[in-house]
Design an enzyme around this catalytic site. Structure first.
Site, PDB file in Angstrom:
ATOM      1  N   TYR A 146       0.865  -1.182   0.000  1.00 22.17           N
ATOM      2  CA  TYR A 146       0.000   0.000   0.000  1.00 22.17           C
ATOM      3  C   TYR A 146       0.898   1.227   0.000  1.00 22.17           C
ATOM      4  CZ  TYR A 146      -3.495   3.411   1.631  1.00 22.17           C
ATOM      5  OH  TYR A 146      -4.336   4.491   1.746  1.00 22.17           O
ATOM      6  N   ASP A 241       9.384   2.932  -0.732  1.00 16.79           N
ATOM      7  CA  ASP A 241       8.350   3.628   0.033  1.00 16.79           C
ATOM      8  C   ASP A 241       8.614   3.349   1.517  1.00 16.79           C
ATOM      9  OD1 ASP A 241       4.681   3.501   0.221  1.00 16.79           O
ATOM     10  OD2 ASP A 241       6.205   4.565   1.365  1.00 16.79           O
ATOM     11  N   LYS A 269       4.679   9.693   8.286  1.00 15.96           N
ATOM     12  CA  LYS A 269       4.482   9.190   9.651  1.00 15.96           C
ATOM     13  C   LYS A 269       5.483   9.795  10.656  1.00 15.96           C
ATOM     14  CE  LYS A 269       2.401   4.947   7.853  1.00 15.96           C
ATOM     15  NZ  LYS A 269       1.012   4.926   8.331  1.00 15.96           N
TER      16      LYS A 269
HETATM   17  P1  KE4 Z   1      -0.761   8.520   4.251  1.00 11.35           P
HETATM   18  O1  KE4 Z   1      -1.251   9.189   2.988  1.00 11.35           O
HETATM   19  O2  KE4 Z   1      -1.842   7.714   4.916  1.00 11.35           O
HETATM   20  O3  KE4 Z   1      -0.045   9.497   5.196  1.00 11.35           O
HETATM   21  O4  KE4 Z   1       0.392   7.488   3.841  1.00 11.35           O
HETATM   22  C1  KE4 Z   1       0.087   6.487   2.899  1.00 11.35           C
HETATM   23  C2  KE4 Z   1       1.075   5.342   3.041  1.00 11.35           C
HETATM   24  C3  KE4 Z   1       2.097   5.231   2.116  1.00 11.35           C
HETATM   25  N1  KE4 Z   1       3.006   4.242   2.202  1.00 11.35           N
HETATM   26  C4  KE4 Z   1       2.955   3.337   3.215  1.00 11.35           C
HETATM   27  C5  KE4 Z   1       3.990   2.259   3.279  1.00 11.35           C
HETATM   28  C6  KE4 Z   1       1.935   3.411   4.198  1.00 11.35           C
HETATM   29  O5  KE4 Z   1       1.901   2.501   5.197  1.00 11.35           O
HETATM   30  C7  KE4 Z   1       0.968   4.436   4.120  1.00 11.35           C
HETATM   31  C8  KE4 Z   1      -0.170   4.554   5.108  1.00 11.35           C
HETATM   32  N2  KE4 Z   1      -0.306   3.496   6.059  1.00 11.35           N
HETATM   33  C9  KE4 Z   1      -1.656   3.231   6.550  1.00 11.35           C
HETATM   34  C10 KE4 Z   1      -1.570   2.145   7.621  1.00 11.35           C
HETATM   35  N3  KE4 Z   1      -1.040   0.945   7.150  1.00 11.35           N
HETATM   36  C11 KE4 Z   1      -2.308   4.461   7.066  1.00 11.35           C
HETATM   37  C12 KE4 Z   1      -3.518   4.219   7.951  1.00 11.35           C
HETATM   38  C13 KE4 Z   1      -4.759   4.726   7.299  1.00 11.35           C
HETATM   39  O6  KE4 Z   1      -4.915   4.570   6.061  1.00 11.35           O
HETATM   40  O7  KE4 Z   1      -5.592   5.267   8.056  1.00 11.35           O
END
Ligand code: KE4
Length: 432
Positions: A146, A241, A269
């Site tokens: 993801y 990523d 994060k």
């Molecule tokens: P954000 O756009 O949510 O800040 O980041 C996206 C993203 C990109 N790359 C990786 C490896 C990530 O894990 C994420 C976001 N992680 C999820 C939890 N696994 C965010 C939680 C959510 O979607 O509420």
């Protein structure tokens, strides 16, 4: 004994009238764990308090950012000071220069960096940059990984998309989806096949160097090195990523831990210390394509926001300037892993456990989980029972079998031992 949640429940009923699913991010809705979500009132260190006054040991940590613990006094003090000077200017600040210096120092493959406001913005921009730099249009991602919710990534996506069983989202134009080629994590031959067929159209491979969004899945020995070699020989940009792994697995992230250098890195994060921040960066000759120094356009009203820079830099300095931070984190993570695995072994349960540093997942399958296919052998229903039983015992886990849990520096041995004890009872219930 089930936690009292009448205030959360009332808020959730109102929230559902006002926001899709009652939440601002799908995985928070607890859809996969068969109960309504808890509304959080406050957090401190390793603890969360919900609006009904229940207290929990928190292993979500806002999905990774809270590696030094919630409401760290140094972060709060710095934030209060920064807020007194104004909250946003839409103009350059010294804070952004200092953040960029810190990132480039901690992640040597990043010679130049651009701050954005989320992990999605970081990965979306990095892919646009790879397409601009190479003049190619296709990208390779791995099923179960993801990278946020930009259109190109919502094909066989992990995290909430996998949790809700919608790995391919409607609304993504088929013509764009066709530019996203899907490979299998930990299977270099699946990448070689795509390169053989479409090599000269592929701009980038984007990968979570340690997958955290199908549950925690480490790279098999040699996988990242093979990816690096293949991308180099095919003039394909390799994007790590590290939104989740950055500053978590080591000061320099997974690329430091595994000794593999990507062409571009995305971050998020932890870099914001709980405030909205993302970043992308890499080799100078690539990054100089980004406007205004180059033609590839990307912008953001609140990019480099002074409060977010302050919380992020304070958090990063708590990691980077503390010689024993990562050893402490590893000891805590190992204590929890050993405890959980001892419980699983003593109860003779068909479960497997993946961990890299302070990110881990207990999979409800006896199969060793190495990719999307093996992750899907997990019994998500039985996981849901375990999740609810742990919640009732004051332990707040990620509300999905296909997510990682996170250790912080604020977790005490007592927190960890309590978690192990609760897992013994919760696992007994899940298998009774
Ligand atoms: P954000 O756009 O949510 O800040 O980041 C996206 C993203 C990109 N790359 C990786 C490896 C990530 O894990 C994420 C976001 N992680 C999820 C939890 N696994 C965010 C939680 C959510 O979607 O509420």
């Amino acid at each position: 004994m089930a936690v009292k949640t009448s205030t959360s429940d009332a808020l959730f009923a109102k929230a559902r009238m006002l926001m899709p699913g009652g939440v601002n991010s799908p995985v928070r809705a607890f859809r996969a764990v068969g109960r309504a979500p808890l509304f959080i009132a406050r957090a401190q260190g390793s603890s969360l308090w919900d609006v009904d006054g229940n207290v929990f040991i928190d292993y979500v940590g806002s999905w990774g950012p809270m590696i030094v613990g919630h409401a760290h006094p140094r972060v709060l003090e710095a934030l209060v000071r920064a807020a007194g000077a104004g909250t946003s200017f839409g103009a350059p600040t010294e804070l952004e220069v200092r953040m960029a210096e810190m990132i480039c120092r901690l992640v040597p493959s990043i010679a130049m960096v651009r701050m954005v406001n989320s992990g999605t913005e970081a990965t979306m921009s990095a892919v646009r940059l790879a397409r601009a730099y190479t003049g190619r249009t296709a990208i390779i991602k791995f099923e179960g990984c993801y990278h946020g919710h930009a259109d190109s990534f919502l094909i066989r996506a992990g995290s909430g998309a996998m949790t809700l069983g919608v790995p391919d989202s409607p609304g993504v134009p088929p013509a764009l989806a066709a530019e996203t080629l899907i490979a299998k994590f930990n299977d270099i031959s699946s990448v070689q096949e795509l390169v053989a067929k479409k090599g000269n159209t592929i701009a980038a491979v984007i990968v979570e160097p340690v997958a955290g969004n199908m549950g925690c899945v480490p790279p098999e020995r040699g996988f990242l090195e093979d990816l690096r070699r293949l991308c180099t020989q095919e003039n394909i940009l390799l994007i790590f990523d590290e939104v989740m792994t950055g500053f978590r697995l080591a000061p320099g992230g997974a690329q430091e831990l595994y000794g593999v250098t990507p062409d571009l890195t995305t971050l998020g994060k932890i870099i914001g210390g709980g405030l909205p921040v993302g970043a992308y960066g890499g080799r100078k000759e690539i990054m100089e394509m980004v406007a205004p120094s180059g033609p590839m356009y990307q912008a953001g009203t609140l990019s480099g926001n002074p409060l977010a820079m302050t919380a992020g830099m304070e958090t990063l300095s708590l990691l980077a300037d503390d010689a024993t931070f990562y050893q402490r984190l590893e000891k805590k993570s190992e204590r929890l892993a050993a405890g959980i695995q001892e419980v699983v072994h003593s109860l003779g349960l068909p479960l497997s456990y993946n961990r890299v540093g302070s990110m881990a997942t207990l999979f409800f399958t006896p199969t060793r989980v190495i990719d999307y296919t093996t992750a899907l052998t997990a019994d998500a229903r039985r996981f849901a029972v375990y999740f609810r039983e742990m919640l009732d015992r004051g332990i707040y886990l990620a509300p999905s079998q296909f997510e990682a849990t996170f250790m912080s520096d604020a977790h005490s041995d007592e927190d960890i031992d309590r978690t192990v004890g609760a897992s013994r009872e919760a696992l007994r219930k899940a298998f009774s």
